[in-house]
Write a protein that holds these residues in place. Sequence first.
Motif: not given
Length: 181
Positions: A7-10, A50-52, A174-176, A180-181
């Motif tokens: 998630y930190s890659d977003v 939403v687009i990340a 992505l599976w893990k 998001f959020g």
Amino acid sequence: MFKRFSYSDVSTQNQVKSSVQRKIRTDLLEQFPRLDPVIDDILPKKSPLVIAKCPNQIQVVLVNSVPVCVQSRDGPWVPTLRLLHQHPSMMPKMQADKGATKFIMGGANVMCPGLTHPTGGRMEDVDRGAVVQILLEGREHACAVGIMTMSTAEIRKENKGVCIEVVHVLNDGLWKTNHFG
């Protein structure tokens, strides 16, 4: 592609305008016509989309903070495995033999012999560039999603080299990151 994703890659998350939402919906239906009866469940019209944005020009479409599909640059939309497990008939299936299991589960691309092996290979006829689900011999659900680098006719004829570029696999980042959020 998402092996070390978190998630930190977003970098940013933006709610999209209704016109962009309609375009994504149209693109998904054009690419996966089998989704027509359930598209309203996948992309509800009243739910914010939403687009990340992530590094390497990757974007992830989120509905209620849950990833639905991804796109790299201007490539095809690739559904997440969670969406694919809910709607397994949405895209063509490619089944690899047992010998390819550990490699595919590690995120490696699929080689032609893994699909043409007499004990496990099963392919639906598709063209180069098609998005497909990858099943493993003896398994019921897809374990990966990828993009064909060869058509099935080319695979049968050449039977060597990479035939599917794996985009998303079970237990990758992505599976893990299922929320998001």
